[in-house]
Enzyme design. Structure first.
Site, PDB file in Angstrom:
ATOM      1  CG  ASN A   5       1.189   5.573  -5.867  1.00 21.17           C
ATOM      2  OD1 ASN A   5       0.564   5.595  -6.414  1.00 21.17           O
ATOM      3  ND2 ASN A   5       2.141   5.310  -4.704  1.00 21.17           N
ATOM      4  NE  ARG A  86       4.777   7.517  -6.928  1.00 19.19           N
ATOM      5  CZ  ARG A  86       5.207   6.852  -7.815  1.00 19.19           C
ATOM      6  NH1 ARG A  86       3.933   5.840  -7.677  1.00 19.19           N
ATOM      7  NH2 ARG A  86       5.977   6.556  -8.711  1.00 19.19           N
TER       8      ARG A  86
END
Ligand code: ADP
Length: 398
Positions: A5, A86
């Site tokens: 992420n 992500r």
């Protein structure tokens, strides 16, 4: 599966087995590009910390490998199945988990104006990870995906239609991976199918969003074109009169970048109370700090307004679930968000709410019409499972 992420100055990572959900290691590299960076990893009982300077995202990924090495986990020797990324904004057309190729990266670049703070670092993270792990598939999982089919009445802004269509202006919603995961976990906890439930999910972390879900499908969510709309957040304003933006531009001579930065970084709980961490905020309120009290009151007021609105959208809720850093840990926020709603069948049991349990749990009294739950979110696991599903499909595009 390695899940990344990538934000502008941080990279969160987790190495996990999607089937069992077992996490081998997780951690974060923070303050990338600043004078003093920091990195930490936990792997079982091991906790490692490093404070070497991390110049850029490429160095951040090297730091991840090096931390894993130190923990005795050699990425090169693991049978890494994929790297999941992500990606905050998928724009109008990207919503299924998608295997990364050059065309996808080009499309993500085109979408960057929609998410100037979030997508460029995600693209950077994908590019450096592809270089570091060229032999495994990389999969992009979009934070907007769950809300792709939001009903038109909820997704549409009441602005000039032609302009909205030309610039893809609609309510996209974010934190979708979390809202979907938590709503599915809530149904599993109650041992009923998602199809039978009207749910409100309150994802209260540094970023915060609410969603209303019927039968497993979202019908409303609080974030919009960008993750700035909706609830008061750690550093973001959430809802405001758009007139404030034009007024600041005219009266204070602020540039677009100044206004954007103020609304994203110096607003919300920090803007009002000087502090993002709710643990500190509560301590300051206890010592009589009026600014901290106001920040808290505004935060709770907005949250209650959304809960009320979603009760109207749903015609009542079977389940209300709290998740993320504040939602999972802050019993005072949970109590204040739902106090006085007994007439709607919503009650919080003081003892259950305050007992220091971890894991999924009920905090409403036995037999209450609305079940109130606390469920830890696990976006990394949900991303890993989405990747595994798309790779299992065999056609590569879900
Ligand atoms: P992010 O949006 O960065 O993923 P998190 O979901 O991790 O955020 O939430 C971080 C926030 O959770 C912190 O800023 C803090 O306000 C809050 N938080 C974490 N632990 C606690 C706790 N024990 N009590 C109250 N609030 C907490």
């Amino acid at each position: 599966m390695l899940v990344l992420n990538s934000g502008s100055s941080s990279v969160k990572f987790q190495l996990l087995e999607p089937d069992s959900g077992r996490s081998l290691a997780e951690g974060i590299v923070e303050r990338i590009g600043e004078e003093a960076s920091s990195a930490s990893l936990t792997a079982g009982p091991q906790a490692l910390e490093r404070d070497d300077r991390v110049a850029d995202h490429e160095a951040a990924l090297q730091m991840v490998s090096s931390l894993l090495d130190d923990a005795g986990i050699r990425l090169a020797e693991l049978d890494l199945m994929a790297v999941g990324h992500r990606v905050v904004h998928g724009g109008p057309d990207l919503y299924r988990p998608t295997v990364v190729d050059d065309a996808l990266i080009a499309r993500l670049r085109e979408l960057s104006p929609l998410a100037p703070l979030h997508n460029p670092p995600a693209i950077l993270g994908i590019e450096v990870a592809r270089k570091a792990h060229p032999d495994v598939p990389h999969v992009a999982v979009f934070d907007t995906a769950f809300f792709h089919d939001l009903p038109a009445a909820a997704a549409t802004y009441a602005i000039d239609r032609e302009l909205a269509e030309r610039y893809d202006i609609r309510r996209y919603g974010f934190h979708g991976t979390s809202h979907q995961y938590v709503s599915e976990q809530a149904a599993a906890f109650l041992d009923v199918p998602t199809a039978s439930l009207r749910q409100i999910v309150l994802h209260l972390g540094n970023g915060a969003s609410a969603s209303a879900i019927v039968g497993g499908r979202p019908v409303e969510t609080s974030m919009g074109l960008t993750p700035m709309e909706g609830l008061v957040m750690g550093t973001r304003s959430g809802d405001l009169d758009p007139g404030i933006i034009t007024y600041l531009w005219r009266a204070a001579g602020m540039s677009v970048e100044d206004i954007e930065s103020m609304l994203n970084r110096r607003s919300g709980v920090r803007g009002l109370g000087g502090e993002v961490d709710f643990r500190v905020l509560h301590r300051r309120i206890a010592s009589g700090d009026a600014a901290a009290q106001l920040a808290y009151d505004v935060y709770i007021h907005r949250l209650r307004k959304y809960i009320g609105a979603y009760l109207a959208v749903l015609g009542g809720a079977d389940v209300i679930t709290f998740t993320a850093g504040v939602g999972e840990n802050d019993a005072t926020v949970r109590r204040d968000a739902l106090s006085g709603l007994g007439a709607f069948g919503i009650e919080v049991d003081e003892h259950l709410n305050e007992s220091p349990a971890a894991g999924a749990r009920r905090i409403s009294p036995d037999g209450a019409p609305t079940t109130v739950l606390v469920i830890p979110t696990d976006e990394e696991l949900a991303i890993a499972r989405a990747c595994a599903a798309v790779l299992g499909d065999g056609d590569g595009d879900g």
